[in-house]
Design an enzyme around this catalytic site. Structure first.
Site, PDB file in Angstrom:
ATOM      1  N   HIS A   1     -15.939  11.053  -7.865  1.00  0.00           N
ATOM      2  CA  HIS A   1     -16.326  10.702  -9.237  1.00  0.00           C
ATOM      3  C   HIS A   1     -16.430  12.024 -10.005  1.00  0.00           C
ATOM      4  CE1 HIS A   1     -19.007   8.165 -11.977  1.00  0.00           C
ATOM      5  NE2 HIS A   1     -19.311   9.385 -12.373  1.00  0.00           N
TER       6      HIS A   1
ATOM      7  N   ASN B   1     -15.861  11.267 -17.963  1.00  0.00           N
ATOM      8  CA  ASN B   1     -15.193  11.188 -16.665  1.00  0.00           C
ATOM      9  C   ASN B   1     -13.727  11.532 -16.884  1.00  0.00           C
ATOM     10  OD1 ASN B   1     -17.335   8.843 -16.741  1.00  0.00           O
ATOM     11  ND2 ASN B   1     -17.019   9.344 -14.601  1.00  0.00           N
TER      12      ASN B   1
ATOM     13  N   CYS C   1     -23.126  11.760 -18.806  1.00  0.00           N
ATOM     14  CA  CYS C   1     -24.445  11.232 -18.462  1.00  0.00           C
ATOM     15  C   CYS C   1     -25.452  11.702 -19.503  1.00  0.00           C
ATOM     16  CB  CYS C   1     -24.860  11.704 -17.075  1.00  0.00           C
ATOM     17  SG  CYS C   1     -26.508  11.169 -16.639  1.00  0.00           S
TER      18      CYS C   1
HETATM   19  P1  HMG Z   1     -39.786   4.634 -15.399  1.00  0.00           P
HETATM   20  O1  HMG Z   1     -40.258   4.831 -16.803  1.00  0.00           O
HETATM   21  O2  HMG Z   1     -40.240   5.600 -14.363  1.00  0.00           O
HETATM   22  O3  HMG Z   1     -40.001   3.148 -14.861  1.00  0.00           O
HETATM   23  O4  HMG Z   1     -38.192   4.646 -15.431  1.00  0.00           O
HETATM   24  P2  HMG Z   1     -41.239   2.195 -14.757  1.00  0.00           P
HETATM   25  O5  HMG Z   1     -41.031   1.394 -13.510  1.00  0.00           O
HETATM   26  O6  HMG Z   1     -42.518   2.948 -14.948  1.00  0.00           O
HETATM   27  O7  HMG Z   1     -40.997   1.229 -16.011  1.00  0.00           O
HETATM   28  C1  HMG Z   1     -41.083   1.697 -17.346  1.00  0.00           C
HETATM   29  C2  HMG Z   1     -40.517   0.639 -18.268  1.00  0.00           C
HETATM   30  O8  HMG Z   1     -39.140   0.410 -17.978  1.00  0.00           O
HETATM   31  C3  HMG Z   1     -41.198  -0.724 -18.132  1.00  0.00           C
HETATM   32  O9  HMG Z   1     -41.133  -1.358 -19.407  1.00  0.00           O
HETATM   33  C4  HMG Z   1     -40.292  -1.441 -17.169  1.00  0.00           C
HETATM   34  O10 HMG Z   1     -40.381  -2.851 -17.279  1.00  0.00           O
HETATM   35  C5  HMG Z   1     -38.942  -0.974 -17.619  1.00  0.00           C
HETATM   36  P3  HMG Z   1     -42.334  -1.291 -20.470  1.00  0.00           P
HETATM   37  O11 HMG Z   1     -43.510  -1.867 -19.749  1.00  0.00           O
HETATM   38  O12 HMG Z   1     -42.519   0.171 -20.827  1.00  0.00           O
HETATM   39  O13 HMG Z   1     -41.812  -2.108 -21.631  1.00  0.00           O
HETATM   40  N1  HMG Z   1     -37.934  -1.031 -16.558  1.00  0.00           N
HETATM   41  C6  HMG Z   1     -36.732  -1.626 -16.695  1.00  0.00           C
HETATM   42  N2  HMG Z   1     -36.158  -2.276 -17.717  1.00  0.00           N
HETATM   43  C7  HMG Z   1     -34.911  -2.768 -17.521  1.00  0.00           C
HETATM   44  N3  HMG Z   1     -34.230  -2.641 -16.363  1.00  0.00           N
HETATM   45  C8  HMG Z   1     -34.782  -1.979 -15.317  1.00  0.00           C
HETATM   46  C9  HMG Z   1     -36.089  -1.457 -15.465  1.00  0.00           C
HETATM   47  N4  HMG Z   1     -36.900  -0.764 -14.643  1.00  0.00           N
HETATM   48  C10 HMG Z   1     -38.018  -0.525 -15.311  1.00  0.00           C
HETATM   49  N5  HMG Z   1     -34.092  -1.864 -14.183  1.00  0.00           N
HETATM   50  C11 HMG Z   1     -36.066   3.908 -14.570  1.00  0.00           C
HETATM   51  C12 HMG Z   1     -37.444   4.462 -14.240  1.00  0.00           C
HETATM   52  C13 HMG Z   1     -35.215   4.035 -13.316  1.00  0.00           C
HETATM   53  C14 HMG Z   1     -36.187   2.457 -14.985  1.00  0.00           C
HETATM   54  C15 HMG Z   1     -35.480   4.743 -15.737  1.00  0.00           C
HETATM   55  O14 HMG Z   1     -35.590   6.095 -15.411  1.00  0.00           O
HETATM   56  C16 HMG Z   1     -34.051   4.400 -16.020  1.00  0.00           C
HETATM   57  O15 HMG Z   1     -33.727   3.309 -16.469  1.00  0.00           O
HETATM   58  N6  HMG Z   1     -33.133   5.349 -15.758  1.00  0.00           N
HETATM   59  C17 HMG Z   1     -31.708   5.105 -15.903  1.00  0.00           C
HETATM   60  C18 HMG Z   1     -31.021   6.327 -16.309  1.00  0.00           C
HETATM   61  C19 HMG Z   1     -29.539   6.071 -16.345  1.00  0.00           C
HETATM   62  O16 HMG Z   1     -29.064   4.957 -16.494  1.00  0.00           O
HETATM   63  N7  HMG Z   1     -28.779   7.180 -16.239  1.00  0.00           N
HETATM   64  C20 HMG Z   1     -27.350   7.113 -16.276  1.00  0.00           C
HETATM   65  C21 HMG Z   1     -26.750   6.558 -15.036  1.00  0.00           C
HETATM   66  S1  HMG Z   1     -26.600   7.722 -13.708  1.00  0.00           S
HETATM   67  C22 HMG Z   1     -25.119   8.533 -13.999  1.00  0.00           C
HETATM   68  O17 HMG Z   1     -24.548   8.396 -15.046  1.00  0.00           O
HETATM   69  C23 HMG Z   1     -24.509   9.357 -12.887  1.00  0.00           C
HETATM   70  C24 HMG Z   1     -23.327   8.654 -12.219  1.00  0.00           C
HETATM   71  O18 HMG Z   1     -22.312   8.343 -13.153  1.00  0.00           O
HETATM   72  C25 HMG Z   1     -22.738   9.544 -11.127  1.00  0.00           C
HETATM   73  C26 HMG Z   1     -22.422  10.942 -11.601  1.00  0.00           C
HETATM   74  O19 HMG Z   1     -21.761  11.148 -12.622  1.00  0.00           O
HETATM   75  O20 HMG Z   1     -22.815  11.851 -10.869  1.00  0.00           O
HETATM   76  C27 HMG Z   1     -23.768   7.355 -11.545  1.00  0.00           C
HETATM   77 MG    MG Z   2     -20.876   9.781 -13.901  1.00  0.00          MG
END
Ligand code: HMG
Ligand code: MG
Length: 303
Positions: A212, A254, A245
């Site tokens: 990736h 990408n 990201c």
């Molecule tokens: P947090 O704040 O630590 O989570 O975030 P929490 O459990 O304390 O929850 C906080 C709030 O988020 C709560 O809502 C939860 O209900 C909600 P509130 O009470 O404040 O209204 N929540 C959610 N809502 C929807 N769907 C969920 C969910 N989980 C909790 N699944 C968390 C932790 C993981 C949720 C947050 O950090 C997050 O969503 N991160 C995602 C970041 C992301 O998407 N990054 C991009 C993808 S990774 C990438 O691109 C790399 C990749 O392409 C590979 C590469 O290139 O190397 C894959």
């Molecule tokens: Mg990526």
């Protein structure tokens, strides 16, 4: 006389991540309807693995907030896997309710990136994935595992290949059927990628690996060529080279799917993807975003 590269895989699978990795970094919100059109066009072009959204916090990644609508609206095509990212059990449950075919969990080889991206340490993230993987097994859903920052991290800099191998192996042992090695900020070169692959290959069979590459420094195609030489045949890419990201400052998109297909076609590696239809999908989303495509092949063939 046609050229057939020795020791290269005869067929390859492109995992299209544009509707997720590509769009997640776009400030301009794309409607669920337009995402669905894009995904349907990609499937029509012959792409068989499409990461179509993510079930993450909408506060963290607003562009992905429509993922349920997207999955419910896709005109599902036989033989195509529609996949989603899920960081925790809450995301997994939402994915199941939206009838996704397969989910992906995402860990990192860098502590700082793990904190910035998913708000927990590497170890905590692995613990969080255990109930998700158990639930997925019960639901008969396959889980893919990503390792981010496999050659460099925007916060921690150089990443030791052994650290990548360690995290990749843990995800593999936990039950991920495939490990996608992510050069999140696109800093790798064939030399550093080879070094990293050497470490990972001692722990995981190459048939279980995917690559990736983000193309920040223009090295992605060279890095893919290196991966192919190692026997890796699953390549993640993004239509029109969209993306990046949001938690990796400066990371560009990408590698473009059109450019990867051109490379694979030139090496006589079969994908069954139709270039003309793929180009049209890229032009569609570029027009919606009001941006020029990041694919060189797209630009060349549009002229
Ligand atoms: P947090 O704040 O630590 O989570 O975030 P929490 O459990 O304390 O929850 C906080 C709030 O988020 C709560 O809502 C939860 O209900 C909600 P509130 O009470 O404040 O209204 N929540 C959610 N809502 C929807 N769907 C969920 C969910 N989980 C909790 N699944 C968390 C932790 C993981 C949720 C947050 O950090 C997050 O969503 N991160 C995602 C970041 C992301 O998407 N990054 C991009 C993808 S990774 C990438 O691109 C790399 C990749 O392409 C590979 C590469 O290139 O190397 C894959
Ligand atoms: Mg990526």
């Amino acid at each position: 006389m046609s050229y057939v590269a020795e020791n290269f895989p005869k067929t390859a699978t492109i995992v299209e991540v544009g509707p997720r990795d590509g769009l997640q970094n776009e400030k301009q919100l794309i409607s669920a309807e337009d995402k669905i059109i894009l995904i349907d066009m990609l499937a029509d072009a012959g792409v068989t693995s499409i990461e179509s959204g993510s079930f993450v916090s909408p506060k963290w990644v607003p562009q992905m907030a429509t993922s349920t609508d997207v999955f419910n609206g896709i005109n599902k095509k036989n033989g195509v896997k529609y996949m989603a990212l899920t960081p925790n059990i809450k995301g997994f449950e939402a994915a199941i309710n939206a009838n996704v075919d397969e989910v992906a969990i995402f860990g990192a080889a860098s502590e700082a990136f793990s904190q910035k991206n998913i708000n927990c340490s590497i170890e905590e993230s692995l613990q969080r994935f255990i109930p998700l993987i158990e639930a997925a097994k019960k639901a008969n859903i396959k889980v893919r595992g990503y390792v981010s920052c496999v050659v460099g991290c925007p916060y921690d800099g150089y990443i030791e290949p052994e650290k990548v191998a360690e995290v990749a192996e843990k995800l593999y042992q936990m039950g991920c059927y495939e490990i996608s090695l992510g050069d999140t900020i696109g800093v790798g070169t064939p030399a550093s990628v080879q070094k990293m692959l050497n470490a990972v290959k001692t722990r995981i069979p190459v048939e279980k690996l995917a690559v990736h590459f983000h193309d920040t420094y223009g090295q992605a195609l060279a890095n893919i060529y290196t991966a192919l030489q190692n026997g890796i045949s699953v390549i993640d890419s993004s239509i029109a080279g969209l993306g990046g990201c949001p938690y990796a400052k400066g990371a560009s998109g990408n590698v473009a799917t059109e450019d990867v297909l051109y490379l694979l076609n030139g090496l006589n590696i079969t994908t069954n993807i139709d270039m003309d239809k793929l180009l049209k999908a890229g032009w569609f989303i570029s027009e919606k975003l009001g941006k020029a495509s990041n694919s060189k092949v797209s630009t060349a063939l549009k002229a």
